[in-house]
Design a protein around this motif. Structure first.
Motif, PDB file in Angstrom:
ATOM      1  N   GLY A   1     -23.254  15.259  18.085  1.00  0.00           N
ATOM      2  CA  GLY A   1     -24.626  14.767  18.151  1.00  0.00           C
ATOM      3  C   GLY A   1     -24.750  13.275  18.422  1.00  0.00           C
ATOM      4  N   ARG A   2     -23.741  12.667  19.012  1.00  0.00           N
ATOM      5  CA  ARG A   2     -23.763  11.226  19.252  1.00  0.00           C
ATOM      6  C   ARG A   2     -24.205  10.855  20.656  1.00  0.00           C
ATOM      7  NH1 ARG A   2     -18.023   9.147  16.828  1.00  0.00           N
ATOM      8  NH2 ARG A   2     -17.228  10.903  18.003  1.00  0.00           N
ATOM      9  N   GLU A   3     -24.249  11.833  21.570  1.00  0.00           N
ATOM     10  CA  GLU A   3     -24.481  11.510  22.981  1.00  0.00           C
ATOM     11  C   GLU A   3     -25.515  12.441  23.593  1.00  0.00           C
ATOM     12  OE1 GLU A   3     -19.991  10.281  24.212  1.00  0.00           O
ATOM     13  OE2 GLU A   3     -20.326  12.283  23.426  1.00  0.00           O
ATOM     14  N   SER A   4     -26.135  11.961  24.651  1.00  0.00           N
ATOM     15  CA  SER A   4     -27.086  12.789  25.392  1.00  0.00           C
ATOM     16  C   SER A   4     -26.308  13.824  26.209  1.00  0.00           C
ATOM     17  CB  SER A   4     -27.927  11.920  26.333  1.00  0.00           C
ATOM     18  OG  SER A   4     -27.114  11.443  27.400  1.00  0.00           O
ATOM     19  N   GLU A   5     -27.008  14.815  26.704  1.00  0.00           N
ATOM     20  CA  GLU A   5     -26.358  15.835  27.534  1.00  0.00           C
ATOM     21  C   GLU A   5     -25.757  15.209  28.794  1.00  0.00           C
ATOM     22  OE1 GLU A   5     -24.813  19.528  28.524  1.00  0.00           O
ATOM     23  OE2 GLU A   5     -25.624  18.822  26.617  1.00  0.00           O
ATOM     24  N   ASP A   6     -26.451  14.239  29.381  1.00  0.00           N
ATOM     25  CA  ASP A   6     -25.909  13.554  30.563  1.00  0.00           C
ATOM     26  C   ASP A   6     -24.608  12.825  30.222  1.00  0.00           C
ATOM     27  OD1 ASP A   6     -27.909  14.437  32.244  1.00  0.00           O
ATOM     28  OD2 ASP A   6     -29.078  12.576  32.120  1.00  0.00           O
ATOM     29  N   ASP A   7     -24.572  12.180  29.069  1.00  0.00           N
ATOM     30  CA  ASP A   7     -23.346  11.487  28.635  1.00  0.00           C
ATOM     31  C   ASP A   7     -22.205  12.483  28.441  1.00  0.00           C
ATOM     32  OD1 ASP A   7     -24.590   8.999  28.648  1.00  0.00           O
ATOM     33  OD2 ASP A   7     -25.079   9.087  26.501  1.00  0.00           O
ATOM     34  N   ILE A   8     -22.524  13.621  27.869  1.00  0.00           N
ATOM     35  CA  ILE A   8     -21.504  14.654  27.643  1.00  0.00           C
ATOM     36  C   ILE A   8     -20.965  15.170  28.977  1.00  0.00           C
ATOM     37  CG2 ILE A   8     -21.163  17.029  26.803  1.00  0.00           C
ATOM     38  CD1 ILE A   8     -23.076  16.237  24.465  1.00  0.00           C
ATOM     39  N   LEU A   9     -21.859  15.414  29.924  1.00  0.00           N
ATOM     40  CA  LEU A   9     -21.410  15.883  31.240  1.00  0.00           C
ATOM     41  C   LEU A   9     -20.522  14.850  31.930  1.00  0.00           C
ATOM     42  CD1 LEU A   9     -24.671  17.645  32.497  1.00  0.00           C
ATOM     43  CD2 LEU A   9     -22.558  18.710  31.629  1.00  0.00           C
ATOM     44  N   ARG A  10     -20.850  13.565  31.771  1.00  0.00           N
ATOM     45  CA  ARG A  10     -19.982  12.508  32.326  1.00  0.00           C
ATOM     46  C   ARG A  10     -18.617  12.509  31.639  1.00  0.00           C
ATOM     47  NH1 ARG A  10     -24.901   9.862  33.054  1.00  0.00           N
ATOM     48  NH2 ARG A  10     -24.924   8.912  30.995  1.00  0.00           N
ATOM     49  N   ARG A  11     -18.591  12.684  30.334  1.00  0.00           N
ATOM     50  CA  ARG A  11     -17.314  12.733  29.607  1.00  0.00           C
ATOM     51  C   ARG A  11     -16.480  13.941  30.057  1.00  0.00           C
ATOM     52  NH1 ARG A  11     -15.940   9.380  25.582  1.00  0.00           N
ATOM     53  NH2 ARG A  11     -17.552   8.184  24.544  1.00  0.00           N
ATOM     54  N   LEU A  12     -17.129  15.071  30.259  1.00  0.00           N
ATOM     55  CA  LEU A  12     -16.413  16.269  30.713  1.00  0.00           C
ATOM     56  C   LEU A  12     -15.805  16.049  32.097  1.00  0.00           C
ATOM     57  CD1 LEU A  12     -18.855  19.045  29.451  1.00  0.00           C
ATOM     58  CD2 LEU A  12     -16.550  18.568  28.589  1.00  0.00           C
ATOM     59  N   GLU A  13     -16.548  15.413  32.973  1.00  0.00           N
ATOM     60  CA  GLU A  13     -16.032  15.125  34.314  1.00  0.00           C
ATOM     61  C   GLU A  13     -14.880  14.127  34.242  1.00  0.00           C
ATOM     62  OE1 GLU A  13     -15.310  15.014  38.386  1.00  0.00           O
ATOM     63  OE2 GLU A  13     -16.221  16.514  37.084  1.00  0.00           O
ATOM     64  N   ARG A  14     -15.045  13.098  33.412  1.00  0.00           N
ATOM     65  CA  ARG A  14     -13.976  12.110  33.270  1.00  0.00           C
ATOM     66  C   ARG A  14     -12.704  12.771  32.710  1.00  0.00           C
ATOM     67  NH1 ARG A  14     -16.485   7.796  30.580  1.00  0.00           N
ATOM     68  NH2 ARG A  14     -15.742   8.466  28.560  1.00  0.00           N
ATOM     69  N   ALA A  15     -12.862  13.681  31.769  1.00  0.00           N
ATOM     70  CA  ALA A  15     -11.709  14.387  31.210  1.00  0.00           C
ATOM     71  C   ALA A  15     -11.010  15.208  32.291  1.00  0.00           C
ATOM     72  CB  ALA A  15     -12.149  15.288  30.058  1.00  0.00           C
ATOM     73  N   ARG A  16     -11.783  15.851  33.158  1.00  0.00           N
ATOM     74  CA  ARG A  16     -11.195  16.661  34.236  1.00  0.00           C
ATOM     75  C   ARG A  16     -10.400  15.772  35.187  1.00  0.00           C
ATOM     76  NH1 ARG A  16     -12.033  17.954  39.263  1.00  0.00           N
ATOM     77  NH2 ARG A  16     -13.922  16.723  39.493  1.00  0.00           N
ATOM     78  N   VAL A  17     -10.969  14.646  35.571  1.00  0.00           N
ATOM     79  CA  VAL A  17     -10.317  13.735  36.509  1.00  0.00           C
ATOM     80  C   VAL A  17      -9.070  13.115  35.874  1.00  0.00           C
ATOM     81  CG1 VAL A  17     -10.606  11.537  37.724  1.00  0.00           C
ATOM     82  CG2 VAL A  17     -12.407  13.260  37.820  1.00  0.00           C
ATOM     83  N   GLN A  18      -9.175  12.711  34.614  1.00  0.00           N
ATOM     84  CA  GLN A  18      -8.048  12.031  33.960  1.00  0.00           C
ATOM     85  C   GLN A  18      -6.855  12.939  33.708  1.00  0.00           C
ATOM     86  OE1 GLN A  18      -9.577  10.045  30.488  1.00  0.00           O
ATOM     87  NE2 GLN A  18     -10.148   8.241  31.664  1.00  0.00           N
ATOM     88  N   SER A  19      -7.081  14.231  33.663  1.00  0.00           N
ATOM     89  CA  SER A  19      -5.954  15.141  33.410  1.00  0.00           C
ATOM     90  C   SER A  19      -5.085  15.329  34.650  1.00  0.00           C
ATOM     91  CB  SER A  19      -6.457  16.493  32.903  1.00  0.00           C
ATOM     92  OG  SER A  19      -7.151  17.169  33.934  1.00  0.00           O
ATOM     93  N   ARG A  20      -5.603  14.908  35.796  1.00  0.00           N
ATOM     94  CA  ARG A  20      -4.819  15.007  37.034  1.00  0.00           C
ATOM     95  C   ARG A  20      -3.988  13.753  37.239  1.00  0.00           C
ATOM     96  NH1 ARG A  20      -8.911  15.723  41.503  1.00  0.00           N
ATOM     97  NH2 ARG A  20     -10.525  15.321  40.001  1.00  0.00           N
TER      98      ARG A  20
END
Length: 185
Positions: free
Chosen positions: A136-155
Motif C-alpha cells: 500500500g505504499r505506491e500508486s498502481e502506475d508506480d507498481i506497473l513501473r516497478r514491475l517493468e523495471r524488474a523484468r528489464v533488470q532480470s535480463r
C-alpha cells in the motif's frame, strides 16, 4: 573462506521480491557461516525493512569524503553505502552478505573482483505485483513501473549470478542458497 579471503554475497532483486526477509533468515540460520552487513542509508531507520544505519545527507557526504565507504550509490531518492569495514572482514576470510543494487553491479564487480558472488532474488511478476500492492505504499502506475523495471533488470545478468526463486516459503529460498554454497547447482 577457502583461501583465507572471504566472499561477498551481493544480493539484488526488485523491491518486493523479499530480499530483506531472505537476508533475515540467512542472518538467523547461517550466523555461524557468514555475516550479514548493514548498509548506510539516508532513510529513516524506523521506515521498516532492512537493518541499516540511518544517516542525514550531510553525514553521508562527510563519510563519503572521508573515504569511509567501500561502495556507494543513489536510488529511489536515497543514498546507500557499504562501509569500508567489509574490506577488513573480507581480508580476514569472513564471508559477508550485503544488500546491493543491480544498477551498480558492474562497479561492485570491479571493486571486489572474484570475491563478489552476485545473488539475484526473484519472484514471478504475479507474486511481485501482489506483494507491492499489499504494501500500500505506491500508486498502481508506480507498481506497473516497478514491475517493468524488474523484468528489464532480470535480463543481461552474468552467468555467474546465483538465482534464487523466492516465490515460496523462505525455507525453500534458503535451501536454494545453501545448494549453491555446497556446489550442488
Amino acid at each position: 573462506m577457502k583461501d583465507g579471503r572471504g566472499r561477498l554475497f551481493y544480493v539484488m532483486g526488485p523491491s518486493g521480491a523479499g530480499k530483506d526477509s531472505f537476508m533475515l533468515v540467512v542472518r538467523k540460520q547461517l550466523a555461524n557461516q557468514l555475516l550479514v552487513a548493514h548498509r548506510y542509508i539516508t532513510r529513516a531507520a524506523s521506515a521498516g525493512g532492512e537493518n541499516h544505519v540511518e544517516l542525514s545527507d550531510e553525514e553521508f557526504r562527510l563519510r563519503q569524503q572521508l573515504g569511509l565507504f567501500a561502495l556507494d550509490w543513489e536510488a529511489n531518492g536515497h543514498r546507500y553505502a557499504l562501509g569500508c569495514e567489509i574490506d577488513s572482514w573480507l581480508a580476514s576470510g569472513v564471508d559477508i552478505m550485503v544488500n546491493g543494487s543491480r544498477a551498480i553491479l558492474p562497479r561492485a564487480q570491479a571493486r571486489f573482483g572474484e570475491r563478489l558472488v552476485p545473488v539475484m532474488v526473484t519472484v514471478s511478476p504475479d507474486i511481485l505485483g501482489r506483494r507491492l500492492r499489499s504494501r500500500g505504499r505506491e500508486s498502481e502506475d508506480d507498481i506497473l513501473r516497478r514491475l517493468e523495471r524488474a523484468r528489464v533488470q532480470s535480463r543481461g545478468l552474468p552467468d555467474s549470478v546465483w538465482r534464487l526463486d523466492n516465490g515460496g516459503p523462505l525455507t525453500e529460498t534458503l535451501r536454494q542458497f545453501q545448494g549453491y554454497l555446497q556446489g550442488e547447482k
